[in-house]
Design a protein around this motif. Structure first.
Motif, short mmCIF file in Angstrom:
data_model
loop_
_atom_site.label_atom_id
_atom_site.label_comp_id
_atom_site.label_asym_id
_atom_site.label_seq_id
_atom_site.Cartn_x
_atom_site.Cartn_y
_atom_site.Cartn_z
N LEU A 1 -10.02 11.08 -1.97
CA LEU A 1 -8.24 10.64 -2.13
C LEU A 1 -8.19 10.19 -0.75
CD1 LEU A 1 -6.07 10.79 -3.87
CD2 LEU A 1 -5.30 12.19 -3.30
N ARG A 2 -8.68 11.59 0.04
CA ARG A 2 -8.33 11.14 1.73
C ARG A 2 -8.62 9.82 2.42
NH1 ARG A 2 -8.19 16.81 4.17
NH2 ARG A 2 -6.30 17.30 3.53
N ALA A 3 -9.66 9.23 1.56
CA ALA A 3 -11.43 7.95 1.57
C ALA A 3 -10.73 7.07 1.19
CB ALA A 3 -12.03 8.16 1.55
N VAL A 4 -9.54 7.25 -0.01
CA VAL A 4 -9.38 5.65 -1.13
C VAL A 4 -7.67 5.33 -0.71
CG1 VAL A 4 -8.26 5.00 -3.20
CG2 VAL A 4 -10.58 6.28 -2.92
N LEU A 5 -7.66 5.96 0.14
CA LEU A 5 -5.49 6.36 0.99
C LEU A 5 -6.01 5.62 2.22
CD1 LEU A 5 -3.69 8.88 -0.21
CD2 LEU A 5 -3.71 6.39 -1.07
N GLY A 6 -7.47 6.05 2.54
CA GLY A 6 -7.38 5.28 3.98
C GLY A 6 -8.01 4.14 4.32
N TRP A 7 -8.50 3.90 2.68
CA TRP A 7 -8.68 2.38 3.43
C TRP A 7 -7.86 1.35 2.61
CZ3 TRP A 7 -9.06 -1.11 -0.55
CH2 TRP A 7 -9.94 -1.69 -0.92
N LEU A 8 -7.12 1.82 1.38
CA LEU A 8 -6.09 0.94 1.09
C LEU A 8 -4.63 0.78 2.78
CD1 LEU A 8 -4.93 2.31 -1.97
CD2 LEU A 8 -6.27 0.49 -1.43
N GLN A 9 -4.86 1.72 3.24
CA GLN A 9 -4.36 1.49 4.37
C GLN A 9 -4.29 1.07 5.86
OE1 GLN A 9 -3.44 5.33 6.88
NE2 GLN A 9 -2.17 4.96 8.00
N LYS A 10 -6.14 0.91 5.20
CA LYS A 10 -6.48 -0.42 6.76
C LYS A 10 -6.86 -1.50 6.21
CE LYS A 10 -9.29 3.56 8.85
NZ LYS A 10 -10.51 4.08 9.19
N GLY A 11 -6.86 -1.82 4.67
CA GLY A 11 -7.16 -3.05 4.39
C GLY A 11 -6.15 -3.41 3.40
N LEU A 12 -5.19 -3.24 3.15
CA LEU A 12 -3.54 -3.65 2.39
C LEU A 12 -3.61 -4.80 4.04
CD1 LEU A 12 -1.12 -3.51 0.85
CD2 LEU A 12 0.18 -2.21 1.85
N PRO A 13 -2.94 -4.97 4.38
CA PRO A 13 -2.39 -6.39 5.42
C PRO A 13 -3.62 -8.29 4.97
CG PRO A 13 -2.35 -4.38 7.63
CD PRO A 13 -3.40 -3.85 6.00
N PHE A 14 -4.91 -7.03 5.01
CA PHE A 14 -6.26 -7.71 4.62
C PHE A 14 -5.60 -9.07 2.97
CE2 PHE A 14 -8.00 -6.43 8.16
CZ PHE A 14 -8.20 -6.59 8.62
N ILE A 15 -5.78 -7.62 1.91
CA ILE A 15 -5.04 -7.61 1.08
C ILE A 15 -4.46 -8.47 0.71
CG2 ILE A 15 -5.11 -6.98 -1.64
CD1 ILE A 15 -6.40 -4.52 -0.90
N LEU A 16 -2.92 -8.73 1.83
CA LEU A 16 -1.26 -9.11 1.59
C LEU A 16 -2.14 -10.52 1.85
CD1 LEU A 16 1.37 -6.91 2.86
CD2 LEU A 16 0.45 -8.04 0.31
N ILE A 17 -2.66 -10.66 2.85
CA ILE A 17 -3.23 -12.26 3.37
C ILE A 17 -3.96 -13.27 2.59
CG2 ILE A 17 -4.38 -13.64 5.53
CD1 ILE A 17 -4.29 -11.50 7.11
N LEU A 18 -5.15 -12.22 1.17
CA LEU A 18 -5.21 -12.79 0.77
C LEU A 18 -4.72 -13.25 -0.31
CD1 LEU A 18 -8.65 -13.98 -0.65
CD2 LEU A 18 -8.55 -11.42 -1.37
N LEU A 19 -4.05 -12.47 -1.12
CA LEU A 19 -2.59 -13.12 -1.98
C LEU A 19 -1.99 -14.15 -1.99
CD1 LEU A 19 -1.79 -9.27 -3.83
CD2 LEU A 19 -3.17 -11.47 -4.45
N ALA A 20 -1.54 -14.01 -0.33
CA ALA A 20 -0.60 -15.30 0.41
C ALA A 20 -1.24 -16.56 0.01
CB ALA A 20 0.19 -15.21 1.92
N LYS A 21 -2.66 -16.85 0.91
CA LYS A 21 -3.73 -17.17 0.28
C LYS A 21 -3.13 -18.44 -0.66
CE LYS A 21 -5.96 -20.86 2.32
NZ LYS A 21 -5.40 -22.19 2.73
N VAL A 22 -3.85 -17.64 -1.83
CA VAL A 22 -3.65 -17.88 -2.88
C VAL A 22 -2.99 -18.37 -4.20
CG1 VAL A 22 -4.97 -17.28 -5.95
CG2 VAL A 22 -6.50 -16.67 -3.63
N CYS A 23 -1.91 -17.47 -3.41
CA CYS A 23 -0.09 -17.94 -3.61
C CYS A 23 0.16 -19.23 -3.43
CB CYS A 23 0.63 -17.10 -3.82
SG CYS A 23 0.25 -15.75 -4.68
N PHE A 24 -0.07 -19.48 -2.74
CA PHE A 24 0.04 -21.02 -1.26
C PHE A 24 -0.99 -22.11 -1.80
CE2 PHE A 24 -0.86 -24.39 2.16
CZ PHE A 24 0.60 -24.37 1.96
#
Length: 419
Positions: free
Chosen positions: A131-154
């Protein structure tokens, strides 16, 4: 244990000496001589050393008993004539130093205790670490996921805006139509025709704006004019066709609602709403089939036809079950349309007077009153509209209708037929 004590070859811990035990009687309440005078060894026997001597550690007594020993006293091996039946053997061979090994074992136990103290009680260590590993991965990868979603929406901003607009139009028209159906004869014909004009204008404007794509071809089981059919184009075609069919369904219900009472009674309009909705859902489930077939097979001749054939067979099997269910619902709706429904019998004037000559639903005088099995009287039209949404009596809540038929209140399904 003194720090100066060594280990001799003839025994274990030769520097350990037993302290002399007190000869005071253990049970002062008993007469003298009833208990043997030999003292009990107040200690813990650890094992036997070389030469038959026993190694034991005495347990110090409480301070108030007066049988303690002085600090710094040494313990020695003691030979005794009565060894215990099960001594605890030492895990070390004779002639080897025990001090560092004992300290090492104690240090390992202490270290393990400190590691387990950080984890919460009742939580397995592997699950907590994952669980700690998954939370750490989400914390690190959240900005990149948001960037990808913003690009797809644009990239698909136009399609997202059109879908949001059509969904808002559908929600407004659906709720307004349901309110007008609940008003029965007091519905506003102007509002009904406004809904018709609003839906027609939205549909024509949409098809005209994207006339180059020929999106209307999907309504008649033809392929629209698109360069390539990828996943996003598939969702675009299916979504537009589904919303247009929903608009058409609401428009047909508006026409039924606008009919005067002399043409179609209010109590019978719910059956037509039901059959229109079931036919619409059946047609909406058939429209995406040809588009999905073309998407699964693909336009590239180098693609795998074997995989496409397997996927088409699986899609056809799943789709056949869905279509069979839709056909069954249409048959039930036709049966309801052709079968007259009676919820009670005609009430007499005496029964109406006993009920107060006022309908509990519309709060007006009875018009074509019906009495239910629970002996409650209501207007016939009020009962028909009530049982389009409920199964129980409005007053006593006793079960009156076995099955509840949805969509008789003029509502259109908001389900997105994507497959």
């Amino acid at each position: 244990v003194s720090s100066e004590g060594g280990v001799a070859e003839s025994g274990v811990f030769e520097s350990l000496k037993a302290e002399g035990s007190s000869a005071a009687p253990l049970f002062p309440g008993l007469p003298a001589g009833s208990i043997p005078a030999s003292p009990f060894p107040a200690g813990l026997v650890l094992g036997s050393a070389a030469g038959g001597a026993e190694l034991f550690l005495p347990v110090p007594a409480a301070r108030d008993e007066g049988c303690g020993r002085a600090e710094g006293a040494a313990f020695h091996g003691r030979a005794g004539p009565h060894p215990l039946p099960h001594p605890l053997p030492l895990p070390f061979p004779h002639g080897q130093h025990r001090g560092p090994a004992l300290l090492h074992m104690a240090g390992e136990r202490h270290g393990h205790g400190d590691e387990g103290a950080d984890e919460p009680a009742g939580t397995p260590a592997p699950a907590l670490s994952e669980l700690r590993a998954v939370l750490g991965w989400l914390q690190k990868g959240l900005p990149f996921i948001l960037i990808l979603l913003a690009k797809v929406c644009f990239q698909h901003k136009l399609g997202i805006a059109v879908c949001i607009g059509m969904a808002s139009t559908f929600a407004y028209a659906n709720s307004t139509l349901r309110e007008q159906v609940a008003l029965k004869e007091k519905r506003s014909v102007l509002v009904v025709f406004w809904i018709l004009a609003f839906l027609t204008g939205n549909t024509l404007y949409l098809l005209y704006t994207f006339s180059s794509q020929q999106l209307y071809n999907s309504l008649i089981f033809l392929k629209p004019n698109l360069d390539r059919l990828d996943f996003f184009n598939l969702m675009w075609i299916v979504g537009i066709a589904d919303f247009v069919l929903k608009f058409l369904t609401i428009a047909l219900k508006c026409l039924v609602l606008a009919l005067p009472r002399m043409v179609l009674a209010v109590k019978s309009k719910g059956k037509f709403y039901l059959i229109i909705e079931e036919l619409s859902q059946l047609f909406r489930s058939l429209v995406p089939i040809q588009v999905w077939y073309k998407y699964i097979m693909g336009d590239d001749p180098s693609s795998s036809y074997f995989l496409g054939g397997i996927l088409i067979i699986m899609y056809s099997l799943c789709k056949s079950f869905d279509i069979c269910g839709r056909v069954g619902s249409v048959r039930k709706a036709l049966k309801v349309l052709c079968t007259p429904q009676t919820y009670g019998v005609r009430a007499t004037s005496q029964q109406c007077s006993e009920a107060g000559d006022i309908c509990a639903i519309c709060q007006a005088e009875f018009r074509e009153p019906l009495i239910l099995l629970c002996q409650h009287v209501f207007c016939e039209e009020c009962l028909c509209l009530w049982f389009d949404r409920e199964r129980t009596c409005p007053l006593c809540r006793s079960l009156t209708v076995d099955t509840l038929r949805c969509w008789k209140d003029g509502t259109t399904s908001a389900h997105f037929q994507v497959y």
